[in-house]
Every structure is written in C-alpha cells, then in structure tokens.
Design a protein around this motif. Structure first.
Motif, PDB file in Angstrom:
ATOM      1  N   LEU A 124      40.317  35.074  56.375  1.00 33.51           N
ATOM      2  CA  LEU A 124      41.313  35.916  55.471  1.00 33.51           C
ATOM      3  C   LEU A 124      40.622  37.081  54.783  1.00 33.51           C
ATOM      4  O   LEU A 124      39.492  37.264  54.572  1.00 33.51           O
ATOM      5  CB  LEU A 124      41.580  34.827  54.293  1.00 33.51           C
ATOM      6  CG  LEU A 124      42.980  34.620  53.410  1.00 33.51           C
ATOM      7  CD1 LEU A 124      44.008  34.750  54.536  1.00 33.51           C
ATOM      8  CD2 LEU A 124      42.982  33.771  52.602  1.00 33.51           C
ATOM      9  N   VAL A 125      41.576  38.106  54.514  1.00 31.26           N
ATOM     10  CA  VAL A 125      41.371  39.317  54.032  1.00 31.26           C
ATOM     11  C   VAL A 125      42.503  39.529  53.061  1.00 31.26           C
ATOM     12  O   VAL A 125      43.524  39.237  53.218  1.00 31.26           O
ATOM     13  CB  VAL A 125      41.180  40.447  54.785  1.00 31.26           C
ATOM     14  CG1 VAL A 125      42.229  40.837  55.655  1.00 31.26           C
ATOM     15  CG2 VAL A 125      40.606  41.858  53.874  1.00 31.26           C
ATOM     16  N   THR A 126      41.918  39.918  51.631  1.00 28.23           N
ATOM     17  CA  THR A 126      42.933  39.894  50.774  1.00 28.23           C
ATOM     18  C   THR A 126      43.018  41.265  49.967  1.00 28.23           C
ATOM     19  O   THR A 126      41.925  41.923  50.213  1.00 28.23           O
ATOM     20  CB  THR A 126      42.799  38.524  49.482  1.00 28.23           C
ATOM     21  OG1 THR A 126      41.648  39.013  48.612  1.00 28.23           O
ATOM     22  CG2 THR A 126      42.712  37.370  49.960  1.00 28.23           C
ATOM     23  N   PHE A 127      44.044  41.668  49.738  1.00 24.30           N
ATOM     24  CA  PHE A 127      44.311  43.040  48.855  1.00 24.30           C
ATOM     25  C   PHE A 127      44.902  43.104  47.605  1.00 24.30           C
ATOM     26  O   PHE A 127      45.794  41.970  47.467  1.00 24.30           O
ATOM     27  CB  PHE A 127      44.727  43.902  50.010  1.00 24.30           C
ATOM     28  CG  PHE A 127      46.246  43.278  50.608  1.00 24.30           C
ATOM     29  CD1 PHE A 127      47.308  43.827  49.984  1.00 24.30           C
ATOM     30  CD2 PHE A 127      46.447  42.450  51.541  1.00 24.30           C
ATOM     31  CE1 PHE A 127      48.598  43.401  50.291  1.00 24.30           C
ATOM     32  CE2 PHE A 127      47.575  42.099  51.921  1.00 24.30           C
ATOM     33  CZ  PHE A 127      49.007  42.398  51.348  1.00 24.30           C
ATOM     34  N   ASP A 128      44.690  44.097  47.149  1.00 20.37           N
ATOM     35  CA  ASP A 128      45.551  44.501  45.864  1.00 20.37           C
ATOM     36  C   ASP A 128      46.891  45.376  46.286  1.00 20.37           C
ATOM     37  O   ASP A 128      46.368  46.650  46.730  1.00 20.37           O
ATOM     38  CB  ASP A 128      44.941  44.806  44.695  1.00 20.37           C
ATOM     39  CG  ASP A 128      45.590  45.250  43.558  1.00 20.37           C
ATOM     40  OD1 ASP A 128      46.803  45.625  43.750  1.00 20.37           O
ATOM     41  OD2 ASP A 128      44.840  45.244  42.376  1.00 20.37           O
ATOM     42  N   PRO A 129      48.149  44.937  46.222  1.00 19.68           N
ATOM     43  CA  PRO A 129      49.025  45.730  46.706  1.00 19.68           C
ATOM     44  C   PRO A 129      49.134  47.057  45.699  1.00 19.68           C
ATOM     45  O   PRO A 129      49.836  48.302  46.224  1.00 19.68           O
ATOM     46  CB  PRO A 129      50.371  45.044  46.707  1.00 19.68           C
ATOM     47  CG  PRO A 129      50.012  43.826  45.957  1.00 19.68           C
ATOM     48  CD  PRO A 129      48.630  43.698  45.980  1.00 19.68           C
ATOM     49  N   ILE A 130      48.967  46.844  44.618  1.00 21.67           N
ATOM     50  CA  ILE A 130      49.111  48.210  43.601  1.00 21.67           C
ATOM     51  C   ILE A 130      48.007  49.284  43.841  1.00 21.67           C
ATOM     52  O   ILE A 130      48.359  50.535  44.079  1.00 21.67           O
ATOM     53  CB  ILE A 130      49.090  47.553  42.373  1.00 21.67           C
ATOM     54  CG1 ILE A 130      49.998  46.607  41.715  1.00 21.67           C
ATOM     55  CG2 ILE A 130      49.399  48.821  41.315  1.00 21.67           C
ATOM     56  CD1 ILE A 130      51.691  46.999  41.950  1.00 21.67           C
ATOM     57  N   GLU A 131      46.812  48.854  43.803  1.00 20.47           N
ATOM     58  CA  GLU A 131      45.702  49.575  44.098  1.00 20.47           C
ATOM     59  C   GLU A 131      45.309  49.908  45.498  1.00 20.47           C
ATOM     60  O   GLU A 131      44.548  50.825  45.956  1.00 20.47           O
ATOM     61  CB  GLU A 131      44.446  49.041  43.733  1.00 20.47           C
ATOM     62  CG  GLU A 131      44.489  48.757  42.055  1.00 20.47           C
ATOM     63  CD  GLU A 131      44.473  49.672  40.957  1.00 20.47           C
ATOM     64  OE1 GLU A 131      43.971  50.754  41.724  1.00 20.47           O
ATOM     65  OE2 GLU A 131      45.126  49.860  40.220  1.00 20.47           O
TER      66      GLU A 131
END
Length: 139
Positions: A124-131
């Motif tokens: 899994l790779v997670t991300f911040d959609p705002i930043e």
C-alpha cells in the motif's frame, strides 16, 4: 484504455514530489491474443549509483462506492491479478495499491484490510489528496 481514477493526477503529482519519475501512464501489460491490461502508473527512482533504480507500478483506487468491502474485494482482486502478471512481464516492478490516507484509516485498519497487509497480499502507498503528497509506504 480504461477510465482514470478520480485521484490519478493527484497520485501522479505526489509520486513526482516524492522523487519518482513517471515512466508509464498507464503501464500496459500486453497479453497473448491481443488482450491488454493497464496498471495506472509505472515509475522509477534512482538509488545509490551501485544499486541502480527502483521500479514500481501503482494501481489507484478511490473507494467511493457505498460499500467499502465491495471496493476492497474489487481492489484486491485486481491487485492480485496485476501482481501475478507483472511478475511475468515486468519482473523488476513492485506493485502498490494507492489509496488516500483517509481510506487507509477507514478500510485498512479494519480486520479485512489489515489482513491483506499482514498476509503480504498487497503493498500500500497512501497519499494526502489536498497536499498531493505521499504519506506512507506499507509493504
């Protein structure tokens, strides 16, 4: 060519910010008899000179249907299919499922999602959609 996930450009930008070079958009897996499958992104990042480069493939999922478990079932099925085919056609790539940090907390901290990680079924790779930033790599 399949439709792009709503987070496609966000994840692409986040990977670039994280030092990755996008090499495929999408990464095509050409099967026998003219069949094709498409992983959302292929990328690589240079490592220390003696190690060469690290290559990844990234399948992006938004988990926006009314049922997180239905989304998880579809995402894991697709991930497993792609992972096995990548071993054959792109053996130097590691496949990751990209989800928002909110989705990780909502889905992958629950038993079904956590089991997929603990049993090494998915990376899994997670991300911040705002930043538009990578938050966490989980293998």
């Amino acid at each position: 060519m399949p439709a792009r996930d709503v987070y496609h450009d966000i994840v692409k930008n986040a990977l670039i910010k994280d030092g990755w070079k996008i090499t495929h958009d999408p990464l095509r897996i050409r099967l026998a008899r003219g069949k094709n499958l498409f992983v959302d992104l292929g990328a690589e990042r240079l490592l220390a000179a003696e190690r060469g480069s690290e290559k990844i493939a990234v399948e992006i999922k938004s988990f926006t249907s009314p049922s997180d478990m239905n989304d998880l079932e579809k995402a894991v099925g697709q991930f497993v299919l792609y992972a096995h085919l990548l071993k054959r056609y792109y053996p130097d790539h590691i496949l990751y499922l990209a989800v928002s940090e909110d989705t990780r907390k909502r889905v992958f901290e629950e038993e079904a999602g956590q089991t997929m990680i603990e049993d090494n079924i998915i990376c899994l790779v997670t991300f911040d959609p705002i930043e538009e930033a990578i938050v966490k790599w989980i293998q």
